[in-house]
Design a protein around this motif. Structure first.
Motif, PDB file in Angstrom:
ATOM      1  N   HIS A   9       0.841  -1.196   0.000  1.00  0.00           N
ATOM      2  CA  HIS A   9       0.000   0.000   0.000  1.00  0.00           C
ATOM      3  C   HIS A   9       0.881   1.252   0.000  1.00  0.00           C
ATOM      4  O   HIS A   9       0.656   2.199  -0.762  1.00  0.00           O
ATOM      5  CB  HIS A   9      -0.909  -0.038   1.238  1.00  0.00           C
ATOM      6  N   ALA A  10       1.928   1.240   0.842  1.00  0.00           N
ATOM      7  CA  ALA A  10       2.817   2.395   0.945  1.00  0.00           C
ATOM      8  C   ALA A  10       3.528   2.647  -0.379  1.00  0.00           C
ATOM      9  O   ALA A  10       3.651   3.791  -0.824  1.00  0.00           O
ATOM     10  CB  ALA A  10       3.839   2.173   2.057  1.00  0.00           C
ATOM     11  N   THR A  13       1.221   4.202  -2.808  1.00  0.00           N
ATOM     12  CA  THR A  13       1.065   5.623  -2.489  1.00  0.00           C
ATOM     13  C   THR A  13       2.288   6.406  -2.967  1.00  0.00           C
ATOM     14  O   THR A  13       2.166   7.472  -3.554  1.00  0.00           O
ATOM     15  CB  THR A  13       0.871   5.810  -0.978  1.00  0.00           C
ATOM     16  N   LYS A  14       3.478   5.855  -2.731  1.00  0.00           N
ATOM     17  CA  LYS A  14       4.705   6.501  -3.201  1.00  0.00           C
ATOM     18  C   LYS A  14       4.647   6.745  -4.695  1.00  0.00           C
ATOM     19  O   LYS A  14       5.000   7.814  -5.178  1.00  0.00           O
ATOM     20  CB  LYS A  14       5.898   5.565  -2.941  1.00  0.00           C
ATOM     21  N   PHE A  15       4.227   5.700  -5.428  1.00  0.00           N
ATOM     22  CA  PHE A  15       4.236   5.822  -6.886  1.00  0.00           C
ATOM     23  C   PHE A  15       3.246   6.879  -7.367  1.00  0.00           C
ATOM     24  O   PHE A  15       3.592   7.746  -8.159  1.00  0.00           O
ATOM     25  CB  PHE A  15       3.915   4.473  -7.540  1.00  0.00           C
ATOM     26  N   ARG A  16       2.034   6.817  -6.845  1.00  0.00           N
ATOM     27  CA  ARG A  16       0.998   7.676  -7.420  1.00  0.00           C
ATOM     28  C   ARG A  16       1.142   9.131  -6.984  1.00  0.00           C
ATOM     29  O   ARG A  16       0.492  10.004  -7.540  1.00  0.00           O
ATOM     30  CB  ARG A  16      -0.389   7.144  -7.049  1.00  0.00           C
ATOM     31  N   THR A  17       2.010   9.404  -6.000  1.00  0.00           N
ATOM     32  CA  THR A  17       2.135  10.779  -5.527  1.00  0.00           C
ATOM     33  C   THR A  17       3.300  11.525  -6.161  1.00  0.00           C
ATOM     34  O   THR A  17       3.611  12.633  -5.753  1.00  0.00           O
ATOM     35  CB  THR A  17       2.287  10.827  -3.996  1.00  0.00           C
ATOM     36  N   VAL A  18       3.968  10.904  -7.156  1.00  0.00           N
ATOM     37  CA  VAL A  18       4.955  11.667  -7.928  1.00  0.00           C
ATOM     38  C   VAL A  18       4.375  11.837  -9.327  1.00  0.00           C
ATOM     39  O   VAL A  18       4.220  10.870 -10.070  1.00  0.00           O
ATOM     40  CB  VAL A  18       6.314  10.951  -7.966  1.00  0.00           C
ATOM     41  N   ARG A  19       4.019  13.057  -9.640  1.00  0.00           N
ATOM     42  CA  ARG A  19       3.239  13.302 -10.847  1.00  0.00           C
ATOM     43  C   ARG A  19       3.986  12.845 -12.096  1.00  0.00           C
ATOM     44  O   ARG A  19       3.403  12.273 -13.002  1.00  0.00           O
ATOM     45  CB  ARG A  19       2.884  14.785 -10.959  1.00  0.00           C
ATOM     46  N   TRP A  21       5.965  10.420 -12.653  1.00  0.00           N
ATOM     47  CA  TRP A  21       5.893   8.975 -12.898  1.00  0.00           C
ATOM     48  C   TRP A  21       4.528   8.595 -13.456  1.00  0.00           C
ATOM     49  O   TRP A  21       4.412   7.792 -14.380  1.00  0.00           O
ATOM     50  CB  TRP A  21       6.153   8.187 -11.609  1.00  0.00           C
ATOM     51  N   ALA A 319      15.372   6.749  -7.177  1.00  0.00           N
ATOM     52  CA  ALA A 319      14.944   7.902  -6.369  1.00  0.00           C
ATOM     53  C   ALA A 319      15.198   7.626  -4.891  1.00  0.00           C
ATOM     54  O   ALA A 319      15.505   8.537  -4.121  1.00  0.00           O
ATOM     55  CB  ALA A 319      13.464   8.194  -6.618  1.00  0.00           C
ATOM     56  N   HIS A 323      17.784  10.590  -3.177  1.00  0.00           N
ATOM     57  CA  HIS A 323      17.323  11.524  -2.148  1.00  0.00           C
ATOM     58  C   HIS A 323      17.488  10.960  -0.739  1.00  0.00           C
ATOM     59  O   HIS A 323      16.968  11.525   0.209  1.00  0.00           O
ATOM     60  CB  HIS A 323      15.859  11.885  -2.404  1.00  0.00           C
ATOM     61  N   GLY A 324      18.169   9.814  -0.607  1.00  0.00           N
ATOM     62  CA  GLY A 324      18.365   9.234   0.721  1.00  0.00           C
ATOM     63  C   GLY A 324      17.094   8.679   1.327  1.00  0.00           C
ATOM     64  O   GLY A 324      17.042   8.365   2.518  1.00  0.00           O
ATOM     65  N   LEU A 325      16.061   8.541   0.481  1.00  0.00           N
ATOM     66  CA  LEU A 325      14.779   8.032   0.986  1.00  0.00           C
ATOM     67  C   LEU A 325      14.860   6.590   1.453  1.00  0.00           C
ATOM     68  O   LEU A 325      14.014   6.135   2.212  1.00  0.00           O
ATOM     69  CB  LEU A 325      13.747   8.092  -0.142  1.00  0.00           C
ATOM     70  N   THR A 329      12.487   4.459   3.999  1.00  0.00           N
ATOM     71  CA  THR A 329      11.794   3.255   3.546  1.00  0.00           C
ATOM     72  C   THR A 329      12.126   2.071   4.450  1.00  0.00           C
ATOM     73  O   THR A 329      11.249   1.289   4.817  1.00  0.00           O
ATOM     74  CB  THR A 329      12.211   2.943   2.094  1.00  0.00           C
TER      75      THR A 329
ATOM     76  N   ARG B  91       7.120  15.306  -4.325  1.00  0.00           N
ATOM     77  CA  ARG B  91       5.981  14.816  -3.557  1.00  0.00           C
ATOM     78  C   ARG B  91       5.588  15.883  -2.534  1.00  0.00           C
ATOM     79  O   ARG B  91       6.459  16.534  -1.953  1.00  0.00           O
ATOM     80  CB  ARG B  91       6.402  13.522  -2.871  1.00  0.00           C
ATOM     81  N   TRP B  99       2.413   8.083   2.591  1.00  0.00           N
ATOM     82  CA  TRP B  99       2.954   6.750   2.283  1.00  0.00           C
ATOM     83  C   TRP B  99       3.547   6.117   3.533  1.00  0.00           C
ATOM     84  O   TRP B  99       3.431   4.911   3.736  1.00  0.00           O
ATOM     85  CB  TRP B  99       3.905   6.748   1.083  1.00  0.00           C
TER      86      TRP B  99
END
Lengths: 507, 301
Positions: A9-10, A13-19, A21, A319, A323-325, A329, B91, B99
């Motif tokens: 699910h997360a 959400t990550k995918f759909r919230t970067v326009r 992509w 990504a 960005h050190g995400l 994660t 984002r 997320w």
């Protein structure tokens, strides 16, 4: 909800919230559809009738719905109810046209092509594509029993001559037809049994001959090959012909599937009878069609769409590092294998969900455009069409996951995009254009992730139809699911390596 | 689960560099534990080891008694702010938290709550890429608070905050500790922790130099010294010397006296009729105490 579903699910959400992509993935779908429909609308076909262009006659279709070649010379009588036909074949000869040596002088040699056919047949009607069963001799593949175009069972190999004649027999009992052969007319060997459901009570039983074009493959000047099929004919000499059962009418000679040119039958067959001996000569073939437009033809735009998918998939992976995400994660999902698997599954599902309708539209609408433009599209069963659509969507989804895994392994967007293109797109392009020797191209489509494209092939390679089955013509060396399994294998391997690397290192 | 962080004997090398050299400490609930040391002392590495991001060569780090990697819905047990810049620039702030929330089975309502808590409501639908360092810091704190965790770990939370923000941060830390949570807050500037930390773990060269309450540390650093202001320095020095004190001259009119409590100093000077304007017990700042502790560690680097 368990751990993995929460992470899935997360990642969604990550995918759909970067326009960017979402836009790029939508663009991939639109490119696939629009290029496909564009290419379909560029294909036109028309036939010539009395010097004027006209709609082409609908191609013959066999009992299983496939397009067929059904052209042969038939010497037959009408048989009602159960019965049989027996004949002794004493010779099979033929003529093959070769490239002219002297211009305007036909260069014909004596010879029989490998799948020339002469033998006994029981057929539902004289209509092209109607059900039949036959026991026949071939040019190079011995005796066979064939029925309804798709089915072929080998009998005894070897040739035929006056000294070693071949006895052929076909017995009808209800819907069941059984083929036999014998060397002496006394001891019979059963070859096979065919069930022709719905076979009418009255059928045509007789002797036939046909001979497909002589396939020659020559290297082209600029790489690749030119395949040409030239006129041939085959003649079978029969005696000891015996029909059993309720017969009506006398012997009749017919050209099944005659093609007309300037009001005359083009390349007609013929027959001759002297005493108890029949000589039957035919031109044509009784076989499923392998040449023509396929349902997957409008899918040419998939490669461009796939390129966009690869870029998005790689970015989705890199990504995390740029960005050190990745640390965030991994804080949210400290079991790293699960975290990366969730990411891969989310990406794969999103890609599949976007690709599936795009490919379904391309195939359906593209097919309609092709037919509207007068093209005959080789019909395939609904299940095959669904396999093509779902399979190609799966190729996109698996390639996306492969690209993601390479992105995580290499941590460089450009390098990962190039690597994915190099292992998926480039081998396919090399193998389906005239750049590489054919064998090399086929090995590429067996060994590289590009093997997955095999899933788009809708017309199978028939062992009993001689054809130049090459990737350029849309024939892949691996079966559809086998090819897809190779791609899936590479994808799982890359994902496994990425997980291994993610686990083994400090984040 | 008891809300604690227990670090035992952590050792870790990066190549030939020793990053952690037997790091051990415990963070108790209901307190703000300051985690202080110069840059490179091993604070961030320790935090990453606690959070399962880095693997130690030796030793263990437990959160509430278990390793971080074994936690289900870990953000509801431990909230962490490591690097506020770790954001996908395209984002929005809300989607960044969304997320994270989804990964823990939480929903958008909780996201809106923490956005309110850190004062980012109005910027919630702006792209995080355009945020100032201070706003990113607040967003990072919102992420740490998302799961309402009993344990919080914040790496340099005051970075980039304006003075108002720093005051807000102090209040937030105090109130979180007041709710019984265990907080580990790192800083390379002791002054930032002066009014918020209850306990200090001072580190240098990858190990703990001091593990003490703030009150004790300041008392120890003050060392019972007094400052005396006088216009007759030589007379004062000899009088106090005779009384057994150690006296150093800080500048022309100021002496630093140790070995005698303030009331004895007043008595001695009065008895010898030495004039003075002030006798004050010296109170070290946290900064001084810290520098005294770490100077040694720095020297041996």
């Amino acid at each position: 909800m368990n751990d993995s579903l929460r992470l899935l699910h997360a990642e969604w959400t990550k995918f759909r919230t970067v326009r960017g992509w979402v836009v790029a993935l939508t663009a991939a779908a639109l490119v696939t559809v629009s290029l496909g429909l564009l290419s379909a609308s560029g294909d036109h076909a028309s036939c010539d009738r009395d010097g004027r262009p006209a709609d082409c006659p609908p191609p013959a279709v066999g009992p299983d719905g496939e397009q067929v070649d059904d052209k042969f010379f038939f010497v037959h009588r009408r048989l009602t109810g159960d019965g049989s036909i027996t004949a002794r074949l004493t010779s099979m000869t033929g003529r093959i046209r070769k490239p002219d040596v002297v211009p305007r002088v036909r260069n014909e040699i004596a010879g029989v092509v490998p799948w020339a056919k002469a033998g006994v047949m029981i057929k539902a009607s004289m209509t092209q594509g109607s059900a039949y069963a036959a026991v026949l001799m071939t040019g190079e593949h011995g005796v066979r029993m064939q029925h309804d175009f798709l089915h072929d069972v080998a009998g005894r190999p070897g040739g035929v001559s006056e000294r070693s004649p071949r006895w052929l027999r076909l017995v009808r009992s209800g819907d069941t037809l059984t083929g036999y052969e014998s060397a002496d007319g006394t001891r019979w060997t059963r070859i096979s049994t065919a069930t022709l459901s719905g076979l009418p009570a009255t059928v045509e039983a007789g002797l036939f001959a046909t001979s497909p074009g002589d396939l020659t493959v020559t290297p082209a000047d600029l790489g690749g090959h030119i395949a040409a099929a030239r006129f041939t004919e085959a003649t079978g000499e029969f005696d000891q012909v015996a029909l059993a059962g309720t017969l009506s009418g006398g012997w009749r000679d017919d050209e099944v599937g005659a093609q007309y040119l300037n009001g005359q039958v083009h390349h007609p067959g013929r027959s001759a009878r002297s005493g108890e001996t029949f000589s039957v000569t035919g031109v044509g073939d009784i076989a499923p069609a392998v040449e023509g437009m396929t349902v997957e033809r409008p899918l040419s735009g998939v490669l461009m769409g796939l390129l966009l998918v690869i870029v998005v998939a790689v970015m989705f992976g890199t990504a995390e590092y740029r960005h050190g995400l990745i640390r965030t994660t991994l804080l949210a999902g400290p079991r790293r294998g699960r975290a990366l698997t969730a990411k891969a599954v989310a990406l794969g599902l999103v890609t599949f969900a976007v690709a599936l309708p795009a490919i379904a539209i391309t195939v359906t609408a593209g097919g309609q455009i092709l037919r509207a433009n007068g093209n005959a599209v080789l019909p395939v069963p609904v299940l095959t069409q669904m396999r093509v659509v779902a399979g190609v969507a799966a190729v996109l989804a698996l390639t996306a996951v492969l690209a993601l895994a390479l992105g995580v392994l290499l941590r460089r967007s450009v390098a990962a995009v190039l690597t994915t293109v190099l292992v998926v797109l480039v081998p396919h392009m090399l193998a389906t254009t005239s750049v590489l020797p054919e064998a090399a191209g086929q090995w590429l489509l067996r060994l590289t992730p590009a093997a997955g494209f095999a899933v788009r092939q809708s017309i199978p390679e028939y062992p009993h139809v001689l054809w130049h089955y090459t990737p350029i013509a849309g024939f892949y060396p691996l079966p559809p699911w086998g090819g897809l399994a190779v791609l899936a294998g590479y994808t799982v391997l890359a994902l496994g390596l990425a997980i291994h690397r993610l686990r083994g290192r400090d984040a | 689960m008891r809300s604690t962080i227990e670090v035992k004997g952590l050792r870790k090398r990066f190549g030939r560099t020793v990053a952690l050299d037997g790091m051990s400490f415990t963070v108790e609930p209901g307190e703000v534990t300051g985690f202080v040391g110069p840059n490179g002392a091993g604070k961030s590495t320790t935090m990453r080891v606690i959070l399962g991001l880095d693997a130690p060569d030796e030793g263990s780090a437990l959160v509430g008694g278990v390793p971080y990697r074994t936690l289900r819905r870990p953000l509801t047990h431990v909230g962490a702010l490591l690097d506020a810049a770790a954001l996908q620039p395209g984002r929005t702030a809300r989607n960044h938290l969304l997320w994270l929330a989804h990964s823990q089975g939480l929903d958008g309502r909780r996201v809106d709550e923490v956005l309110d808590q850190v004062g980012l409501r109005s910027a919630a639908r702006r792209r995080a890429g355009g945020f100032s360092l201070g706003m990113r810091q607040r967003l990072g704190i919102a992420a740490a608070l998302l799961g309402d965790p009993p344990v919080l770990m914040l790496d340099e939370p005051a970075n980039g905050l304006d003075p108002q923000g720093i005051v807000w941060m102090r209040g937030l830390l105090r109130s979180l500790a007041g709710e019984g949570r265990a907080l580990l807050v790192s800083s390379h500037l002791m002054s930032e922790l002066e009014d918020s930390a209850d306990h200090l773990v001072v580190v240098g060269n990858g190990r703990v130099i001091a593990d003490t309450s703030v009150t004790d540390l300041i008392a120890a650093a003050s060392g019972g010294r007094c400052t005396v202001r006088t216009t007759a320095s030589p007379a004062a020095v000899s009088a106090l010397g005779r009384a057994g004190a150690t006296v150093t001259v800080a500048d022309a009119g100021t002496l630093v006296v140790s070995g005698l409590p303030a009331e004895r100093i007043v008595a001695v000077l009065t008895a010898d009729a030495v004039p003075f304007s002030e006798v004050a017990a010296h109170r070290a700042t946290l900064e001084e105490a810290y520098l005294a502790l770490t100077s040694e560690a720095v020297e041996y680097r």
